[in-house]
Design a protein around this motif. Structure first.
Motif, PDB file in Angstrom:
ATOM      1  N   VAL A 132       0.810  -1.253  -0.103  1.00  0.00           N
ATOM      2  CA  VAL A 132      -0.102   0.137  -0.034  1.00  0.00           C
ATOM      3  C   VAL A 132       0.782   1.479   0.666  1.00  0.00           C
ATOM      4  O   VAL A 132       0.750   2.030  -0.666  1.00  0.00           O
ATOM      5  CB  VAL A 132      -1.138   0.366   1.529  1.00  0.00           C
ATOM      6  CG1 VAL A 132      -1.877   1.040   0.750  1.00  0.00           C
ATOM      7  CG2 VAL A 132      -1.833  -1.696   1.096  1.00  0.00           C
ATOM      8  N   LYS A 133       1.731   1.161   0.519  1.00  0.00           N
ATOM      9  CA  LYS A 133       2.851   2.370   0.491  1.00  0.00           C
ATOM     10  C   LYS A 133       3.204   2.473  -0.617  1.00  0.00           C
ATOM     11  O   LYS A 133       3.678   3.678  -1.137  1.00  0.00           O
ATOM     12  CB  LYS A 133       4.520   2.174   1.550  1.00  0.00           C
ATOM     13  CG  LYS A 133       5.284   3.133   1.712  1.00  0.00           C
ATOM     14  CD  LYS A 133       6.761   2.484   2.759  1.00  0.00           C
ATOM     15  CE  LYS A 133       7.444   4.015   2.348  1.00  0.00           C
ATOM     16  NZ  LYS A 133       8.306   3.150   3.200  1.00  0.00           N
ATOM     17  N   TYR A 135       2.571   1.755  -3.284  1.00  0.00           N
ATOM     18  CA  TYR A 135       1.332   1.746  -4.305  1.00  0.00           C
ATOM     19  C   TYR A 135       1.161   3.246  -4.275  1.00  0.00           C
ATOM     20  O   TYR A 135       1.144   4.320  -5.485  1.00  0.00           O
ATOM     21  CB  TYR A 135       0.226   1.500  -4.297  1.00  0.00           C
ATOM     22  CG  TYR A 135      -0.786   2.003  -5.061  1.00  0.00           C
ATOM     23  CD1 TYR A 135      -1.528   1.690  -6.966  1.00  0.00           C
ATOM     24  CD2 TYR A 135      -2.334   1.964  -4.911  1.00  0.00           C
ATOM     25  CE1 TYR A 135      -1.962   1.873  -7.074  1.00  0.00           C
ATOM     26  CE2 TYR A 135      -3.113   2.964  -5.402  1.00  0.00           C
ATOM     27  CZ  TYR A 135      -3.191   2.920  -6.322  1.00  0.00           C
ATOM     28  OH  TYR A 135      -4.417   3.408  -7.247  1.00  0.00           O
ATOM     29  N   THR A 136       0.628   3.898  -3.763  1.00  0.00           N
ATOM     30  CA  THR A 136       0.697   5.113  -2.906  1.00  0.00           C
ATOM     31  C   THR A 136       1.414   6.007  -3.060  1.00  0.00           C
ATOM     32  O   THR A 136       1.646   7.542  -3.489  1.00  0.00           O
ATOM     33  CB  THR A 136      -0.123   5.863  -1.332  1.00  0.00           C
ATOM     34  OG1 THR A 136      -0.468   4.509  -0.848  1.00  0.00           O
ATOM     35  CG2 THR A 136      -0.313   6.366  -0.830  1.00  0.00           C
ATOM     36  N   SER A 137       2.601   5.859  -2.927  1.00  0.00           N
ATOM     37  CA  SER A 137       4.376   7.019  -3.626  1.00  0.00           C
ATOM     38  C   SER A 137       3.886   7.320  -4.426  1.00  0.00           C
ATOM     39  O   SER A 137       4.616   8.038  -5.269  1.00  0.00           O
ATOM     40  CB  SER A 137       4.670   6.534  -3.099  1.00  0.00           C
ATOM     41  OG  SER A 137       5.256   5.389  -0.864  1.00  0.00           O
ATOM     42  N   LYS A 139       1.791   6.832  -6.590  1.00  0.00           N
ATOM     43  CA  LYS A 139       0.492   7.796  -6.982  1.00  0.00           C
ATOM     44  C   LYS A 139       1.482   9.415  -6.769  1.00  0.00           C
ATOM     45  O   LYS A 139       0.679   9.782  -7.248  1.00  0.00           O
ATOM     46  CB  LYS A 139      -1.162   7.333  -6.646  1.00  0.00           C
ATOM     47  CG  LYS A 139      -0.990   6.073  -6.694  1.00  0.00           C
ATOM     48  CD  LYS A 139      -1.811   6.298  -7.897  1.00  0.00           C
ATOM     49  CE  LYS A 139      -3.532   7.529  -7.990  1.00  0.00           C
ATOM     50  NZ  LYS A 139      -4.037   7.203  -9.611  1.00  0.00           N
ATOM     51  N   ASN A 140       1.097   9.172  -5.582  1.00  0.00           N
ATOM     52  CA  ASN A 140       1.787  10.915  -5.472  1.00  0.00           C
ATOM     53  C   ASN A 140       3.218  11.390  -5.673  1.00  0.00           C
ATOM     54  O   ASN A 140       3.203  13.001  -5.985  1.00  0.00           O
ATOM     55  CB  ASN A 140       1.874  11.122  -3.288  1.00  0.00           C
ATOM     56  CG  ASN A 140       1.347  10.610  -2.421  1.00  0.00           C
ATOM     57  OD1 ASN A 140      -0.138  10.907  -2.946  1.00  0.00           O
ATOM     58  ND2 ASN A 140       1.558  10.105  -2.066  1.00  0.00           N
TER      59      ASN A 140
END
Length: 235
Positions: A132-133, A135-137, A139-140
């Motif tokens: 999750v980290k 993937y989120t990173s 995207k950010n």
């Protein structure tokens, strides 16, 4: 005109590198901690093998491999043992020595700023906070990200093998190939190999070999074969 160049992290003997090169993309180097992979990697791929832990890769080093004016593709399959369902000590998987390597993949993404990213691992990884980290990173950081679990049998591989695949791009949406490739059975894949006995190696192909089995194990296999045949024929 810019060309795509790639670097392969956790490259092993170079299976991913070989496929990417078959697609017409130049792979500048493969990086892996296992020195025994060097010969197979370099001979089969005509690319540089760097025997080094990804934890030691610096910003200067990774960017020198890519060059300045190319479209950069960073790809890698971090060791999957910490996330696999086959781990006996699943409760303490986050203490596995390879647990943090996905974070190292993310670190190298941040210092190299690739245009395209490809990642592969076991399906169970998507349930972990570390993914999750990751993937989120991405995207950010402005990447368009797409991930899903795919079965190798839908892409011409004679094996039912499910893997988590992730693609990310700075150019826009990035999608996977459609699953319209003809399925290949194991029989179709190996039908031209010559028959060999237990313990033998083919004289025509040294990779075609059969493990040496004890008489007891051979008897067990024969019994299982006839039992399964009986079930299939409903005897």
């Amino acid at each position: 005109m810019k060309k795509i160049v790639a670097v392969d992290l956790f490259c092993g003997i170079g299976g991913l590198t070989y496929g990417i090169k078959k697609a017409g993309i130049e792979v500048r180097a493969g990086i892996d901690i296992d020195e025994t992979c060097r010969y197979a990697y370099e001979v089969n791929n005509c690319s540089i093998f760097i025997n080094k832990s990804v934890t030691e890769i610096t910003k200067k080093e990774i960017n020198s491999l890519f060059g300045e004016k190319n479209i950069k593709l960073l790809m890698g399959c971090a060791p999957c043992q910490p996330f696999s369902n086959y781990r006996k000590d699943k409760k303490n998987s986050n203490k596995h020595k390879d647990w943090d390597l996905l974070n190292e993949f993310l670190r190298i993404i941040k210092i190299s700023n690739p245009d395209i990213i490809s990642m592969e691992n076991v399906p169970t990884l998507q349930k972990e906070r570390i993914f999750v980290k990751f993937y989120t990173s991405l995207k950010n950081m402005g990447y368009y990200v797409n991930y899903d679990v795919h079965n190798a049998e839908n892409y011409g591989v004679p094996q039912r093998r499910k893997r988590l695949l992730l693609l990310a791009s700075k150019f826009g949406e990035i999608n996977f190939l459609k699953k319209d490739i003809k399925k290949v059975t194991v029989r179709e894949a190996i039908k031209n190999l010559s028959p060999i006995k237990a313990g033998e190696i083919s004289k025509k192909d040294f990779i075609h070999r059969a493990s040496k089995l004890s008489d007891l194990n051979l008897q067990r296999i024969q019994i299982l074969f006839w039992k399964n045949l009986g079930v299939m024929l409903k005897i």
